[in-house]
Design a protein around this motif. Structure first.
Motif, PDB file in Angstrom:
ATOM      1  N   TRP A   1      54.073  45.504  37.394  1.00 56.04           N
ATOM      2  CA  TRP A   1      55.173  44.985  38.204  1.00 56.04           C
ATOM      3  C   TRP A   1      55.085  45.488  39.642  1.00 56.04           C
ATOM      4  O   TRP A   1      55.389  44.752  40.587  1.00 56.04           O
ATOM      5  CB  TRP A   1      56.521  45.364  37.593  1.00 56.04           C
ATOM      6  N   GLU A   2      54.665  46.737  39.813  1.00 62.05           N
ATOM      7  CA  GLU A   2      54.486  47.251  41.173  1.00 62.05           C
ATOM      8  C   GLU A   2      53.431  46.447  41.926  1.00 62.05           C
ATOM      9  O   GLU A   2      53.580  46.141  43.112  1.00 62.05           O
ATOM     10  CB  GLU A   2      54.082  48.727  41.116  1.00 62.05           C
ATOM     11  N   TYR A   3      52.366  46.082  41.216  1.00 62.67           N
ATOM     12  CA  TYR A   3      51.259  45.362  41.856  1.00 62.67           C
ATOM     13  C   TYR A   3      51.678  43.951  42.271  1.00 62.67           C
ATOM     14  O   TYR A   3      51.437  43.527  43.407  1.00 62.67           O
ATOM     15  CB  TYR A   3      50.073  45.304  40.894  1.00 62.67           C
ATOM     16  N   VAL A   4      52.301  43.187  41.393  1.00 71.44           N
ATOM     17  CA  VAL A   4      52.639  41.794  41.704  1.00 71.44           C
ATOM     18  C   VAL A   4      53.774  41.702  42.724  1.00 71.44           C
ATOM     19  O   VAL A   4      53.870  40.713  43.460  1.00 71.44           O
ATOM     20  CB  VAL A   4      53.004  41.007  40.432  1.00 71.44           C
ATOM     21  N   LYS A   5      54.635  42.713  42.764  1.00 72.91           N
ATOM     22  CA  LYS A   5      55.718  42.699  43.742  1.00 72.91           C
ATOM     23  C   LYS A   5      55.257  43.128  45.130  1.00 72.91           C
ATOM     24  O   LYS A   5      55.953  42.890  46.119  1.00 72.91           O
ATOM     25  CB  LYS A   5      56.853  43.610  43.280  1.00 72.91           C
TER      26      LYS A   5
ATOM     27  N   VAL B   1      47.264  35.589  41.924  1.00 71.45           N
ATOM     28  CA  VAL B   1      46.050  35.882  41.153  1.00 71.45           C
ATOM     29  C   VAL B   1      46.421  36.243  39.717  1.00 71.45           C
ATOM     30  O   VAL B   1      45.796  35.773  38.759  1.00 71.45           O
ATOM     31  CB  VAL B   1      45.258  37.023  41.812  1.00 71.45           C
ATOM     32  N   ALA B   2      47.444  37.078  39.560  1.00 73.55           N
ATOM     33  CA  ALA B   2      47.866  37.489  38.222  1.00 73.55           C
ATOM     34  C   ALA B   2      48.315  36.290  37.394  1.00 73.55           C
ATOM     35  O   ALA B   2      48.023  36.196  36.192  1.00 73.55           O
ATOM     36  CB  ALA B   2      48.986  38.523  38.318  1.00 73.55           C
TER      37      ALA B   2
ATOM     38  N   ILE C   1      42.150  44.339  34.380  1.00 72.59           N
ATOM     39  CA  ILE C   1      42.591  43.119  35.067  1.00 72.59           C
ATOM     40  C   ILE C   1      42.948  43.406  36.519  1.00 72.59           C
ATOM     41  O   ILE C   1      42.670  42.602  37.413  1.00 72.59           O
ATOM     42  CB  ILE C   1      43.781  42.491  34.316  1.00 72.59           C
ATOM     43  N   LYS C   2      43.557  44.563  36.768  1.00 73.04           N
ATOM     44  CA  LYS C   2      43.939  44.903  38.137  1.00 73.04           C
ATOM     45  C   LYS C   2      42.719  44.952  39.042  1.00 73.04           C
ATOM     46  O   LYS C   2      42.725  44.412  40.163  1.00 73.04           O
ATOM     47  CB  LYS C   2      44.668  46.247  38.149  1.00 73.04           C
ATOM     48  N   GLU C   3      41.672  45.570  38.561  1.00 70.28           N
ATOM     49  CA  GLU C   3      40.437  45.644  39.340  1.00 70.28           C
ATOM     50  C   GLU C   3      39.848  44.248  39.536  1.00 70.28           C
ATOM     51  O   GLU C   3      39.333  43.923  40.610  1.00 70.28           O
ATOM     52  CB  GLU C   3      39.437  46.550  38.613  1.00 70.28           C
ATOM     53  N   TYR C   4      39.947  43.413  38.506  1.00 71.32           N
ATOM     54  CA  TYR C   4      39.423  42.052  38.592  1.00 71.32           C
ATOM     55  C   TYR C   4      40.234  41.216  39.583  1.00 71.32           C
ATOM     56  O   TYR C   4      39.681  40.366  40.292  1.00 71.32           O
ATOM     57  CB  TYR C   4      39.446  41.407  37.204  1.00 71.32           C
TER      58      TYR C   4
ATOM     59  N   THR D   1      39.614  29.269  42.925  1.00 68.11           N
ATOM     60  CA  THR D   1      38.690  30.403  42.995  1.00 68.11           C
ATOM     61  C   THR D   1      38.605  31.117  41.659  1.00 68.11           C
ATOM     62  O   THR D   1      37.509  31.391  41.145  1.00 68.11           O
ATOM     63  CB  THR D   1      39.144  31.391  44.080  1.00 68.11           C
ATOM     64  N   VAL D   2      39.764  31.431  41.070  1.00 72.83           N
ATOM     65  CA  VAL D   2      39.778  32.122  39.781  1.00 72.83           C
ATOM     66  C   VAL D   2      39.163  31.238  38.703  1.00 72.83           C
ATOM     67  O   VAL D   2      38.371  31.712  37.874  1.00 72.83           O
ATOM     68  CB  VAL D   2      41.214  32.529  39.399  1.00 72.83           C
ATOM     69  N   ALA D   3      39.512  29.950  38.712  1.00 71.12           N
ATOM     70  CA  ALA D   3      38.964  29.037  37.704  1.00 71.12           C
ATOM     71  C   ALA D   3      37.448  28.950  37.824  1.00 71.12           C
ATOM     72  O   ALA D   3      36.736  28.927  36.811  1.00 71.12           O
ATOM     73  CB  ALA D   3      39.595  27.654  37.855  1.00 71.12           C
ATOM     74  N   GLY D   4      36.944  28.914  39.058  1.00 67.64           N
ATOM     75  CA  GLY D   4      35.501  28.860  39.256  1.00 67.64           C
ATOM     76  C   GLY D   4      34.803  30.107  38.764  1.00 67.64           C
ATOM     77  O   GLY D   4      33.728  30.033  38.157  1.00 67.64           O
ATOM     78  N   MET D   5      35.406  31.267  38.999  1.00 69.77           N
ATOM     79  CA  MET D   5      34.808  32.518  38.527  1.00 69.77           C
ATOM     80  C   MET D   5      34.794  32.575  37.009  1.00 69.77           C
ATOM     81  O   MET D   5      33.802  32.975  36.386  1.00 69.77           O
ATOM     82  CB  MET D   5      35.585  33.704  39.098  1.00 69.77           C
TER      83      MET D   5
END
Length: 742
Positions: free
Chosen positions: A147-151, A159-160, A286-289, A312-316
């Motif tokens: 939650w800290e990351y997405v906020k 991305v998440a 996942i955070k690193e990704y 971008t995410v779909a292509g990866m």
């Protein structure tokens, strides 16, 4: 002109076209797409599924997407290497069928609305449907970090969300394929098994995944997703040379029960709850990704590429993962179905074996932990009494037991794998006949189109050789005809034909008995006058005492031509609609009685284009038997220069060998074109009528507008007044019935 269909030539053309059909032509044909649409309609009838699933098959070798759906349309790329690398048209057909089965599974069973709700909740920093229940203390820490990351940044949230969507798609793929295999064991199930076998064979082992990570081709997060997909779809994991203690394998082993629940449950909310748990359980990776995805997006932006973060995410993911599918998008819920006992999954045996290995690995870890604890305790006991002998209570019946020894570790076998055994199901052995049947349809369609083009050229050549008179000498004549009927016209016809064909059948029914009596002949009794006295009627008081013998009477041969005014004014008051209905009824009535019939419409171009446009809707001799669909193109257009079209259709009738020839003209007013109107135009029409009456053509002019007096003035006793448009179809058909009884 009498254009005859040479059926021997049609068959010859059909064989030529069939042998020249390429795989690309076959797979992208509308016939194959329609085949799958019909298959879906039949297979999903049990669900009372009302919407017709549309299928679009393309050939795009450079497109990396192979199949997707928006829950209304299924898109399949037949040019994808997964299809083209398979040898043989029949084998490729199986692959296409399997891809269709997978996407149909999404249409039937995926809850796209719940997926949208899940994304909306995540955007509001909330869990849907409920917060995940954690059993590991580290999960609480991971949730707080998530939650800290997405906020922290909107890009982080975007991305998440895409990664969450991919996790959901992994579980959804396993779920819908499980349902398809259980519910549709025939064509769809067999095709899906072909695709699954190909996908499992291409799936990398854990060892290969690690090699890709070391080469910078993958991230450990993607490797874990690959293993989850393998277990969700096939119930097993390809370990390669890696031990079960590998962190990737252990992470997935810790989620086996949850993945099992996601694949088996029909509740989309339960499945989304498991997505939330997987997200948090794997968050450290996942955070690193996510950061890698953001960096890729930044590079794309600097290179002026238009891809957004989702692309971008779909292509990866598409580049790194094997056996997955494109992300589905839709706005509907799954089809309603009755609750019932869940059928056994086709991959239960594999799942059980994989879970047994996971439990074995967990037990070994516990044994190692217990052994380590025992070593510590043994060392302490040893310091207290090193001379004491170990005691063992053994019964008299126990023999061959090994003495207990102190160990520090257990050996782990190397190179262990779980062999994939293809699930044996009922083999669908009709694929070859299905392909042959569709090839015949395609060849017939191609041959008919070619012959229709040739006939169109002949019709235009015939039109140019007619002498239309000085009044039309500077006018161009063009015959238009749809050479290949599309699905839109067919669907429109099928939507309205029911009540119209009922009228046609009723009119035919009333006529058939009269025709049979006329052909049979016999004795006609109850006559007031005659040469022969009926002795059986002497008791009668009404004077009907005579009879006569009636000779068998063959129905006269008859040909009918229908010419429709398609001027702009026909668009008012549903005139064109009733004219179209009349054409459909009359055409069906004549065809059912083997009466040759042709249907034409006519209009003109713009003022600068002095061209009479003739529209061929039905010809005397049909090539493709699709003329009934062509009549759905009847509509109001521009002006009407009646003389030239009238002479054209009359010439076609004159060339017919039938004894009786009827030309029916349906119009809503006077001739009205640039330079063609008023008394001069009316005189032209009267002259044409008289000329062709002498040649044996019977005229019937039906007026359906406000200018009935004008039409009657032009055509005299050939005029038919139709005040009620609803009576138009019946009255036109009655004209034909009247001449049949001649």
């Amino acid at each position: 002109m009498a254009l005859r269909v040479n059926h021997k030539l049609v068959k010859q053309r059909l064989n030529e076209k069939r042998s020249s059909i390429t795989d690309r032509q076959f797979f992208v044909s509308r016939i194959l797409a329609g085949h799958f649409e019909d298959m879906a309609a039949v297979q999903t009838r049990r669900y009372n599924y009302q919407r017709r699933v549309r299928v679009v098959i393309v050939w795009e070798p450079k497109n990396k997407d192979i199949a997707c759906t928006d829950n209304m349309k299924i898109w399949i790329n037949a040019g994808h290497p997964m299809v083209t690398n398979v040898k043989g048209r029949e084998n490729r057909y199986h692959i296409i069928c399997g891809l269709f089965a997978h996407e149909l599974g999404h249409v039937l069973y995926t809850d796209f609305l719940s997926s949208q709700t899940h994304a909306n909740y995540l955007a509001a920093y909330r869990w849907y449907p409920t917060p995940p229940v954690f059993t590991m203390p580290a999960d609480v820490r991971r949730e707080n970090e998530f939650w800290e990351y997405v906020k922290l940044d909107k890009m982080n949230l975007a991305v998440a969300q895409q990664i969450v969507h991919h996790i959901s798609n992994i579980l959804e793929d396993g779920y819908i394929e499980n349902r398809i295999l259980n519910n549709f064991p025939g064509t769809l199930g067999c095709g899906l098994e072909e695709v699954r076998a190909s996908q499992f064979e291409e799936m990398p082992t854990v060892t290969q995944l690690i090699e890709k990570e070391e080469n910078g081709e993958m991230h450990i997060c993607e490797s874990m997703f690959q293993l989850m997909l393998a277990y969700a779809k096939f119930g097993e994991i390809k370990y390669g040379d890696e031990p079960l203690s590998d962190i990737r394998i252990k992470t997935v082993f810790g989620l086996l029960n949850e993945i099992d629940d996601a694949v088996k449950t029909r509740s989309s909310k339960t499945r989304l709850g498991i997505v939330n748990l997987i997200l948090i359980r794997c968050w450290d990776y996942i955070k690193e990704y996510c950061e890698i995805c953001k960096e890729k997006q930044k590079e794309a932006a600097e290179a002026d590429l238009s891809a957004d973060i989702s692309e971008t995410v779909a292509g990866m993911m598409r580049k790194s993962m094997s056996g997955g599918s494109s992300l589905g998008k839709g706005t509907s819920m799954p089809v309603p179905e009755k609750d019932g006992e869940e059928e056994a999954s086709a991959t239960e045996k594999s799942r059980a074996a994989t879970k047994a290995e996971a439990e074995s690995e967990a037990n070994e870890e516990e044994s190692e932990a217990e052994g380590s604890k025992s070593n510590s305790e043994g060392e302490e006991e040893g310091t207290k009494g090193e001379t004491e002998e170990p005691l063992s209570d053994v019964s008299e019946t126990e023999t061959g037991r090994l003495p207990l020894v102190q160990t520090t570790e257990v050996s782990v076998p190397e190179g262990g794998t779980v062999e994939y055994e293809e699930y044996e199901r009922e083999v669908y052995d009709k694929a070859a006949s299905d392909i042959d049947r569709m090839l015949d349809k395609m060849a017939e369609k191609a041959a008919c189109k070619e012959m229709e083009n040739e006939r169109l050229s002949e019709l235009n050549e015939f039109a140019q050789n007619i002498s239309y008179g000085n009044i039309h000498s500077g006018v161009n004549i063009r015959v238009n005809r749809i050479t290949e009927v599309d699905d839109v016209l067919i669907e429109q016809y099928q939507a309205i034909c029911g009540p119209l064909l009922n009228i046609s059948r009723q009119l035919k029914k009333n006529l058939v008995k009269q025709l049979e009596d006329s052909r049979r002949g016999g004795k006609q009794t109850g006559l007031l006058m005659g040469r022969k006295l009926d002795t059986h009627a002497i008791h009668r008081n009404d004077g009907k005492l005579f009879y006569k013998n009636v000779l068998p009477n063959e129905t006269p041969e008859l040909a009918v031509g229908l010419l429709l005014d398609e001027s702009g004014s026909m668009g008012c008051c549903d005139r064109c609609t009733y004219a179209r209905a009349a054409a459909i009824i009359l055409y069906d009535f004549c065809r059912s009685l083997n009466i040759p019939v042709t249907v034409y419409g006519h209009s003109t171009g713009a003022r600068s284009d002095q061209t009479v446009q003739l529209y061929s809707y039905a010809e005397f001799d049909s090539i493709d038997n699709d003329d009934r669909y062509r009549m759905m193109d009847i509509r109001a257009r521009n002006n009407n220069r009646d003389g030239a079209p009238l002479r054209y259709v009359a010439e076609q009738l004159v060339a017919r060998p039938e004894q009786v020839k009827i030309l029916i003209l349906v119009s809503d007013g006077q001739p009205a074109d640039y330079g063609y109107m008023g008394t001069a135009a009316e005189e032209d029409l009267r002259g044409i009528r008289k000329e062709y009456q002498r040649k044996g053509v019977l005229f019937v002019a039906a007026a359906i507008g406000d200018d009935k007096q004008n039409i009657e003035r032009i055509y005299g006793d050939s005029f038919m007044d139709i005040t009620d448009l609803q009576q138009l179809p019946v009255k036109l058909t009655s004209v034909v019935k009247r001449h049949i009884r001649v």
